[in-house]
Design a protein around this motif. Structure first.
Motif, PDB file in Angstrom:
ATOM      1  N   THR A   7      28.380  10.728 -16.061  1.00  0.00           N
ATOM      2  CA  THR A   7      29.619  11.286 -16.607  1.00  0.00           C
ATOM      3  C   THR A   7      30.801  10.366 -16.325  1.00  0.00           C
ATOM      4  O   THR A   7      31.027   9.974 -15.185  1.00  0.00           O
ATOM      5  CB  THR A   7      29.896  12.682 -16.005  1.00  0.00           C
ATOM      6  OG1 THR A   7      28.766  13.524 -16.255  1.00  0.00           O
ATOM      7  CG2 THR A   7      31.146  13.303 -16.595  1.00  0.00           C
ATOM      8  N   PHE A   8      31.537  10.055 -17.377  1.00  0.00           N
ATOM      9  CA  PHE A   8      32.755   9.257 -17.304  1.00  0.00           C
ATOM     10  C   PHE A   8      33.919  10.189 -17.642  1.00  0.00           C
ATOM     11  O   PHE A   8      33.992  10.690 -18.771  1.00  0.00           O
ATOM     12  CB  PHE A   8      32.721   8.117 -18.323  1.00  0.00           C
ATOM     13  CG  PHE A   8      31.535   7.203 -18.184  1.00  0.00           C
ATOM     14  CD1 PHE A   8      31.600   6.076 -17.396  1.00  0.00           C
ATOM     15  CD2 PHE A   8      30.354   7.474 -18.853  1.00  0.00           C
ATOM     16  CE1 PHE A   8      30.510   5.225 -17.270  1.00  0.00           C
ATOM     17  CE2 PHE A   8      29.257   6.635 -18.742  1.00  0.00           C
ATOM     18  CZ  PHE A   8      29.335   5.506 -17.947  1.00  0.00           C
ATOM     19  N   ARG A  51      29.494  11.422 -21.738  1.00  0.00           N
ATOM     20  CA  ARG A  51      28.302  11.611 -20.913  1.00  0.00           C
ATOM     21  C   ARG A  51      27.115  10.925 -21.563  1.00  0.00           C
ATOM     22  O   ARG A  51      26.967  10.942 -22.780  1.00  0.00           O
ATOM     23  CB  ARG A  51      27.997  13.098 -20.735  1.00  0.00           C
ATOM     24  CG  ARG A  51      29.042  13.791 -19.907  1.00  0.00           C
ATOM     25  CD  ARG A  51      28.685  15.221 -19.662  1.00  0.00           C
ATOM     26  NE  ARG A  51      29.644  15.802 -18.732  1.00  0.00           N
ATOM     27  CZ  ARG A  51      29.599  17.043 -18.329  1.00  0.00           C
ATOM     28  NH1 ARG A  51      28.661  17.854 -18.753  1.00  0.00           N
ATOM     29  NH2 ARG A  51      30.496  17.495 -17.486  1.00  0.00           N
ATOM     30  N   PRO A  82      31.526   5.969 -13.245  1.00  0.00           N
ATOM     31  CA  PRO A  82      30.829   7.207 -13.581  1.00  0.00           C
ATOM     32  C   PRO A  82      30.381   7.996 -12.349  1.00  0.00           C
ATOM     33  O   PRO A  82      30.241   7.448 -11.260  1.00  0.00           O
ATOM     34  CB  PRO A  82      29.596   6.703 -14.324  1.00  0.00           C
ATOM     35  CG  PRO A  82      29.287   5.400 -13.657  1.00  0.00           C
ATOM     36  CD  PRO A  82      30.646   4.806 -13.339  1.00  0.00           C
TER      37      PRO A  82
END
Length: 98
Positions: A7-8, A51, A82
């Motif tokens: 996830t970013f 994501r 991330p």
């Protein structure tokens, strides 16, 4: 099998077309990658989280893929470091062959 959710999260919304371009450019190296069953590029509804979800056959391959060097590289692409979560896949439904 193991799933990996990467996830970013940004404070500003991601540009969907820019993420689609990234997905297209980065697709090639993952096609036919040993041990990788699936990789998806996703954007949350609110647009602030990009994501990527991976399904790997083997936990060791999954964990060895996400090196510090790789994390630094993708942080440069997405603009933020991330969060990486490893998930035990206890069941899966795959309708792609139907």
């Amino acid at each position: 099998m193991i799933g990996v959710l990467v996830t970013f999260t940004q404070t500003e919304k991601y540009d969907r077309s820019a993420l689609a371009k990234i997905a297209g450019e980065l697709r090639g190296p993952f096609e036919g990658m040993a041990g990788l069953r699936l990789k998806s590029f996703m954007l949350d509804e609110d647009g602030v989280r990009a994501r990527n979800f991976y399904v790997w056959d083997d936990e060791d391959k999954a964990r060895s893929f996400f090196t510090d060097e790789l994390v630094d590289k993708v942080a440069g692409i997405y603009g933020v470091r991330p969060q990486i979560e490893y998930l035990d896949i206890v069941g899966i439904v795959d309708n792609s062959g139907t």
